[in-house]
Write a protein that holds these residues in place. Structure first.
Motif, short mmCIF file in Angstrom:
data_model
loop_
_atom_site.label_atom_id
_atom_site.label_comp_id
_atom_site.label_asym_id
_atom_site.label_seq_id
_atom_site.Cartn_x
_atom_site.Cartn_y
_atom_site.Cartn_z
N SER A 1 19.01 -15.22 4.32
CA SER A 1 18.87 -13.86 4.84
C SER A 1 19.51 -13.76 6.21
O SER A 1 19.65 -14.75 6.92
N SER A 2 19.88 -12.53 6.55
CA SER A 2 20.35 -12.21 7.90
C SER A 2 19.74 -10.87 8.29
O SER A 2 19.62 -9.98 7.45
N ARG B 1 16.60 -21.45 18.26
CA ARG B 1 16.88 -22.22 17.04
C ARG B 1 15.66 -23.06 16.69
O ARG B 1 15.12 -23.74 17.55
N ARG C 1 18.06 -19.25 13.06
CA ARG C 1 19.04 -19.15 14.14
C ARG C 1 19.03 -17.71 14.64
O ARG C 1 19.39 -16.79 13.89
N TYR D 1 19.18 -12.52 13.57
CA TYR D 1 18.86 -13.89 13.15
C TYR D 1 19.17 -14.11 11.68
O TYR D 1 19.28 -13.17 10.89
N THR D 2 19.33 -15.38 11.36
CA THR D 2 19.55 -15.78 9.97
C THR D 2 18.58 -16.90 9.64
O THR D 2 18.20 -17.68 10.51
N MET D 3 18.16 -16.95 8.38
CA MET D 3 17.31 -18.02 7.88
C MET D 3 18.13 -18.82 6.87
O MET D 3 18.89 -18.25 6.07
N LEU D 4 17.96 -20.15 6.94
CA LEU D 4 18.70 -21.04 6.05
C LEU D 4 17.74 -21.99 5.36
O LEU D 4 16.77 -22.46 5.98
N ARG E 1 21.88 -23.43 3.49
CA ARG E 1 22.42 -22.23 2.85
C ARG E 1 21.68 -21.00 3.36
O ARG E 1 20.45 -20.96 3.36
N SER E 2 22.43 -19.98 3.80
CA SER E 2 21.81 -18.77 4.31
C SER E 2 21.05 -18.04 3.20
O SER E 2 21.59 -17.83 2.11
N GLN F 1 14.51 -26.25 6.51
CA GLN F 1 14.48 -24.81 6.71
C GLN F 1 14.91 -24.57 8.14
O GLN F 1 14.51 -25.32 9.04
#
Length: 153
Positions: A99-100, A59, A73, A89-92, A96-97, A70
């Motif tokens: 991308s995954s 993380r 995870r 992984y996801t980017m926020l 707010r997400s 930013q």
């Protein structure tokens, strides 16, 4: 009103200097990984967690100069030392997400060097984010090559 998504798969290969074991260390060792993944020196690191094991997570949370947070995870699904890493992984942005992704990183020895094959299957809310991600990932791998050159095996 429907949901807009953009699916994208991209593959990036790099010839890395050194053995497969040396290349794998740059993914599995926290300090070594941060040397090539720290790409925004003007972003303040708020969180940096690294648990490199199957079922473990990574993380990162940053505050950008404009105050926006930013985050990344990641969750390690498979780790085959000196062979393959699979993670999701996801980017926020601002909680707010954006991308995954599912990522596979493969390492193949080539006479004292290593071929790294990185495959990312992603979904983006904004198609433009996919272009930025693919380009930025390649730039990161250029930093990886340079870091490996200056770090003894």
């Amino acid at each position: 009103m429907g949901v807009s998504v953009n699916h994208r798969t991209f593959v990036i290969e790099r010839d890395l200097p050194g053995s497969v074991a040396h290349a794998f260390r740059f993914w599995s060792d926290h300090a070594l990984k941060r040397r090539w993944t720290a790409c925004h020196p003007d972003w303040q690191v708020m969180e940096d967690h690294f648990d490199f094991e199957v079922g473990g997570s990574e993380r990162m949370t940053w505050r950008m100069p404009d105050g926006t947070e930013q985050a990344m995870r990641a969750y390690y699904l498979e780790i085959h030392p000196r062979e393959r890493i699979v993670y999701a992984y996801t980017m926020l942005t601002a909680g707010r997400s954006i991308s995954s992704s599912l990522v596979t990183v493969e390492f193949t020895g080539r006479g004292g060097a290593t071929l790294m094959t990185f495959t990312e299957q992603a979904v983006f809310g904004d198609p433009g984010d996919g272009d930025i991600r693919e380009s930025g990932t390649g730039i990161g791998f250029d930093r990886l090559v340079e870091e490996m050159k200056v770090t003894p095996a």
